[in-house]
Design a protein around this motif. Structure first.
Motif, PDB file in Angstrom:
ATOM      1  N   GLU A  26     -53.987  14.710 -13.738  1.00 25.28           N
ATOM      2  CA  GLU A  26     -53.769  13.267 -13.759  1.00 25.28           C
ATOM      3  C   GLU A  26     -52.359  12.880 -14.179  1.00 25.28           C
ATOM      4  O   GLU A  26     -51.961  11.727 -14.041  1.00 25.28           O
ATOM      5  CB  GLU A  26     -54.812  12.573 -14.650  1.00 25.28           C
ATOM      6  CG  GLU A  26     -56.254  12.843 -14.256  1.00 25.28           C
ATOM      7  CD  GLU A  26     -56.624  12.301 -12.865  1.00 25.28           C
ATOM      8  OE1 GLU A  26     -55.765  11.671 -12.216  1.00 25.28           O
ATOM      9  OE2 GLU A  26     -57.764  12.532 -12.423  1.00 25.28           O
ATOM     10  N   LEU A  45     -51.368  12.405 -10.684  1.00 25.65           N
ATOM     11  CA  LEU A  45     -52.151  11.507  -9.841  1.00 25.65           C
ATOM     12  C   LEU A  45     -52.353  10.137 -10.481  1.00 25.65           C
ATOM     13  O   LEU A  45     -51.426   9.355 -10.598  1.00 25.65           O
ATOM     14  CB  LEU A  45     -53.513  12.145  -9.518  1.00 25.65           C
ATOM     15  CG  LEU A  45     -53.480  13.510  -8.836  1.00 25.65           C
ATOM     16  CD1 LEU A  45     -54.893  13.945  -8.512  1.00 25.65           C
ATOM     17  CD2 LEU A  45     -52.652  13.448  -7.577  1.00 25.65           C
ATOM     18  N   THR A  59     -54.910   6.811  -7.659  1.00 28.65           N
ATOM     19  CA  THR A  59     -54.661   8.126  -7.054  1.00 28.65           C
ATOM     20  C   THR A  59     -53.389   8.135  -6.250  1.00 28.65           C
ATOM     21  O   THR A  59     -53.346   8.352  -5.066  1.00 28.65           O
ATOM     22  CB  THR A  59     -55.833   8.549  -6.162  1.00 28.65           C
ATOM     23  OG1 THR A  59     -56.952   8.838  -6.964  1.00 28.65           O
ATOM     24  CG2 THR A  59     -55.512   9.794  -5.357  1.00 28.65           C
ATOM     25  N   GLN A  60     -52.336   7.820  -6.905  1.00 30.54           N
ATOM     26  CA  GLN A  60     -51.073   7.817  -6.190  1.00 30.54           C
ATOM     27  C   GLN A  60     -50.041   8.519  -7.021  1.00 30.54           C
ATOM     28  O   GLN A  60     -49.906   8.266  -8.192  1.00 30.54           O
ATOM     29  CB  GLN A  60     -50.641   6.373  -5.952  1.00 30.54           C
ATOM     30  CG  GLN A  60     -50.289   6.106  -4.503  1.00 30.54           C
ATOM     31  CD  GLN A  60     -49.778   4.706  -4.353  1.00 30.54           C
ATOM     32  OE1 GLN A  60     -49.118   4.205  -5.243  1.00 30.54           O
ATOM     33  NE2 GLN A  60     -50.086   4.099  -3.226  1.00 30.54           N
ATOM     34  N   GLU A 101     -50.699  15.949  -3.189  1.00 32.06           N
ATOM     35  CA  GLU A 101     -51.526  15.765  -1.994  1.00 32.06           C
ATOM     36  C   GLU A 101     -52.678  16.763  -1.951  1.00 32.06           C
ATOM     37  O   GLU A 101     -53.776  16.432  -1.490  1.00 32.06           O
ATOM     38  CB  GLU A 101     -50.664  15.892  -0.726  1.00 32.06           C
ATOM     39  CG  GLU A 101     -49.898  14.626  -0.414  1.00 32.06           C
ATOM     40  CD  GLU A 101     -48.782  14.856   0.592  1.00 32.06           C
ATOM     41  OE1 GLU A 101     -48.768  15.936   1.225  1.00 32.06           O
ATOM     42  OE2 GLU A 101     -47.916  13.966   0.739  1.00 32.06           O
ATOM     43  N   GLU A 130     -55.305  15.397  -4.192  1.00 31.88           N
ATOM     44  CA  GLU A 130     -55.882  14.184  -3.603  1.00 31.88           C
ATOM     45  C   GLU A 130     -56.852  14.508  -2.476  1.00 31.88           C
ATOM     46  O   GLU A 130     -57.924  13.907  -2.390  1.00 31.88           O
ATOM     47  CB  GLU A 130     -54.762  13.272  -3.081  1.00 31.88           C
ATOM     48  CG  GLU A 130     -54.147  12.417  -4.174  1.00 31.88           C
ATOM     49  CD  GLU A 130     -52.784  11.866  -3.781  1.00 31.88           C
ATOM     50  OE1 GLU A 130     -52.374  12.069  -2.618  1.00 31.88           O
ATOM     51  OE2 GLU A 130     -52.132  11.243  -4.644  1.00 31.88           O
ATOM     52  N   ARG A 131     -56.477  15.459  -1.648  1.00 29.37           N
ATOM     53  CA  ARG A 131     -57.369  15.835  -0.559  1.00 29.37           C
ATOM     54  C   ARG A 131     -58.692  16.379  -1.082  1.00 29.37           C
ATOM     55  O   ARG A 131     -59.756  16.059  -0.558  1.00 29.37           O
ATOM     56  CB  ARG A 131     -56.712  16.879   0.348  1.00 29.37           C
ATOM     57  CG  ARG A 131     -55.665  16.298   1.287  1.00 29.37           C
ATOM     58  CD  ARG A 131     -55.488  17.144   2.540  1.00 29.37           C
ATOM     59  NE  ARG A 131     -55.207  18.552   2.274  1.00 29.37           N
ATOM     60  CZ  ARG A 131     -54.023  19.043   1.957  1.00 29.37           C
ATOM     61  NH1 ARG A 131     -52.977  18.240   1.840  1.00 29.37           N
ATOM     62  NH2 ARG A 131     -53.852  20.326   1.745  1.00 29.37           N
ATOM     63  N   ARG A 169     -63.517  13.748  -9.317  1.00 27.65           N
ATOM     64  CA  ARG A 169     -62.377  14.042 -10.197  1.00 27.65           C
ATOM     65  C   ARG A 169     -62.778  15.018 -11.282  1.00 27.65           C
ATOM     66  O   ARG A 169     -62.049  15.956 -11.598  1.00 27.65           O
ATOM     67  CB  ARG A 169     -61.887  12.750 -10.854  1.00 27.65           C
ATOM     68  CG  ARG A 169     -60.947  11.935 -10.005  1.00 27.65           C
ATOM     69  CD  ARG A 169     -60.297  10.846 -10.851  1.00 27.65           C
ATOM     70  NE  ARG A 169     -58.853  10.881 -10.742  1.00 27.65           N
ATOM     71  CZ  ARG A 169     -58.173  10.390  -9.723  1.00 27.65           C
ATOM     72  NH1 ARG A 169     -58.807   9.846  -8.711  1.00 27.65           N
ATOM     73  NH2 ARG A 169     -56.854  10.456  -9.703  1.00 27.65           N
TER      74      ARG A 169
END
Lengths: 214, 214
Positions: free
Chosen positions: A166, A169, A204-205, B120, B123-124, B153
């Motif tokens: 995190e 993220l 989530t960025q 990424e 995230e995926r 998560r």
DNA sequence: GACGAACTACCTTTCAGTCGGTAGGCAACC
DNA sequence: GGTTGCCTACCGACTGAAAGGTAGTTCGTC
């Protein structure tokens, strides 16, 4: 009577390891950070390994104190776990990973004494959580089908993993999502529309933040 | 038409990162590992960053294929999660951490393109698990009080954390303890004396294994 | 005057990366 | 069918910087 400089060295070295990893920082970095000459660090910590061992020890002691304080401050098992999780949450907000986790990823080049220190850190935490959960289960605070030893392992793993992830993220919001799921796995009642705890799904960025290496 | 040497470089570099971290290996190490000269590596990957980015990409693609295969092989939501967890378990038995986790711990010195790749990747996986859990919840395979986005998560975090930790501690047995707790947090019924899955409490003992740095 | 804590100056090794060059393969052109 | 040109793959030799670490010295304080 540990010298002032020694403490500063430990404090800054900890930050460096927690943001870059153990192999990712040098005595030169550390020297510059606290305004001292590189050679002078060797006076306090002859080798990098000595520094590494001291770091794990100091980190472990600080956590030991925190665990004791948590136990003192609350008798409720669930609140204790919650307070334990908050320790990791601080890492997220301060954009710093876990010291021992960082070291654990470099297992292959980790000197044995450090490896032992890291392992003992995890073992102590698992043991502590196992005890807390067993107590909580006995007096009905957590679900009866929780196996303390298993759940303790899972909680430490989830918190370490969440802290790791995190930071890249969802930040604190993403961490709290994991926390919310963790809470559900412990709580006694199939939850009535509980108002406590946040629920928002994290953005989530990737939040990029420049951090040039001098 | 990716050359044979290039593939060998990627394969060995991956092992090095997963056991020592990204900052913990050098072109010299890699060159020696596959029997080539250091300068020749630069022909395939001009800079270490190029290699790092290629590593994350290859790793990500391999996982993408694995996720697709899992979905194809089983329609049961719980079995899918179980199969997903097995991917991490392999890391434990092979004594290798997660590539992207290793990189994530060195966030502070990670070049932006690698950072993006790592983010990424996570995230995926979270998105995939969220979808799998939502489906499973809809058809009653997992508990109704599971919030797919949160639980997804938590699962990724727990598996990453467990892989990190159990390489030092209980090995596969310790990992399976976390898995067992994870299973309970998903399963529909307050379990009758289920015989499936192991229950043994892991030895929780640092298994030292010498791994000299040449 | 002994000691702790810092310094300057230096060491060796390793780091990522560069340079010019060689050997072989392949295709075009006369 | 030889020569020319270009390509990929690799090499030896090198560079400047940075790594961890050492030796000897200075300076202030009990």
């Amino acid at each position: 009577m540990p010298s002032d400089t020694r403490d500063k060295l430990l404090a800054h070295a900890e930050i460096l390891v927690r943001t870059r990893g153990y192999a990712g920082f040098s005595y030169a970095d550390l020297a510059e950070a606290i305004g001292i000459r590189k050679a002078s660090i060797h006076h306090h910590f002859p080798t990098k390994e000595d520094l590494g061992v001291a770091l794990v020890e100091a980190y472990g002691r600080r956590y030991d104190r925190a665990l004791a304080e948590i136990e003192r401050a609350s008798a409720d098992g669930l609140k204790r776990v919650e307070a334990y999780a908050a320790l990791y949450l601080h890492g997220v907000t301060e954009e710093q990973g876990c010291l021992v986790a960082a070291m654990a990823t470099e297992l292959g080049i980790l000197p044995e004494p450090m490896r032992r220190g890291v392992a003992e850190f995890f073992e102590r935490h698992i043991a502590w959580l196992t005890r807390v959960l067993a107590e909580a289960r006995a007096n009905g605070t957590v679900r009866k089908d929780v196996t303390p030893a298993h759940h303790a392992r899972m909680i430490v793993a989830a918190l370490e993993g969440a802290l790791l992830m995190e930071r890249l993220l969802g930040g604190a919001a993403g961490f709290r999502d994991t926390l919310s799921a963790l809470r559900k796995s412990l709580r006694q009642t199939p939850p009535s529309p509980l108002p406590s705890g946040r629920t928002r799904t994290a953005p989530t960025q990737a939040r990029r933040r420049e951090r040039a290496r001098s």
